[in-house]
Design an enzyme around this catalytic site. Sequence first.
Site, short mmCIF file in Angstrom:
data_model
loop_
_atom_site.label_atom_id
_atom_site.label_comp_id
_atom_site.label_asym_id
_atom_site.label_seq_id
_atom_site.Cartn_x
_atom_site.Cartn_y
_atom_site.Cartn_z
CB ALA A 160 -0.92 0.01 1.22
CE LYS A 161 5.44 4.76 -0.20
NZ LYS A 161 6.49 3.95 0.45
#
Length: 419
Positions: free
Chosen positions: A108-109
């Site tokens: 994720a980011k």
Amino acid sequence: MTASTVQANALDDARVQLAEAVAVLGYPEGLHRILGAARRETTVSVPLVRDNGDVEVFTGYRVQHSIARGPAKGGIRYSSEVNLDEVRALAMWMTWKCALLDIPYGGAKGGVDVDPRTLSPAELERLTRTYTQGISPVIGPDNDIPAPDVGTDEQTMAWMMDAYSATRGRGVPGVVTGKPLDLGGSLGRRTSTSRGVAHISLLALAKEGIAPSSATAVVQGYGKVGADAADYLAEAGVRIISVSDRFGAVHNTDGLDLSRLRAHSEERGTVAAFGGGLPIDPAAVLELDVDLLVPAAVEGVVNADNASRVCARIIVEGANGPTTAEADKILERSGVLVVPDILANAGGVVVSYFEWVQAQQGYWWTLSDVERGLDDRMTAAWSSVLDQAATTGSTLRRAAMALAVGRVARAHRARGLTH
């Protein structure tokens, strides 16, 4: 090359790397589409009341690329250059990084399109709390765990943890990693990415038959990762002859005095005008004739325009995506050994995992336990990538990607998400 072009290229590069791995592994197009698609993309409005009463509205993002191998994991970036495509690319790279290091996370980011240097501490806190409220439905210790990245730090994580905990009516230390020690952070987390970069750099030097005591190095991006990586390398005997940041660069063929340089950088906010060396064009730092180049800033700094002028024997990617796909081909033809980001800078997510485990158990480890675990994980991943590269005759990046993508694909198949 403009910032928007670099960001667009980052997503293109991430997709090219995936396509090459899929071709090597012989996967069908349907599986390729599944591996390339983000599971969830969240965009939120982040209004901020400035200290003077003015109101500004920023945009925040959180992209969860994969949860096939476990909860999503990835940093939060505050930068005026943040956009959805950049976050998509970084989330995808996090998936492969976690898989390569055999950590039970997906990628994720997140980020907010704001320059944190323009905000007061009180404004940064309000912005962080509002952003956290916006993404709180999609994060949590069992589904998505943020961490610090460019423009954020352990204080940001403390505010995020507190804001998220308020929505749950209890303290939830495992919702973020990279927290202050007083709030359940882990010893060794702050310097973990840098330590991992240095550890892999020393392994790469050994592979090329270069003793640390005779090695020269350049660190492009003397910041959160680069400064400590330079210190670790210097402690091992490597001579750091040049460093740069967004404001300038300094060069000394005899080696920089890193203790004086750090003091100067902390006082001035830049390495520019450091008296222990000569000023140099920051772009030229990438082209110096050294054994080791560590790009530790942002994406796309080694690209088709300058790759042919890179003289380093080894590039160890301290940043995410610092080498474009076009540059990779040029460097391969030139015989430069490129250690990919998903291996080289994985130390941060390794110790983030350790921090999360400690929070889940309510039991904290010693610094020696953390550092030993980090070194063991990095060495094991390095050996796996070397073996894969030797077996297939491929570059380290292709080998690392094949290993990582293969693990994620097998997880998808085991869960019955594809055939």
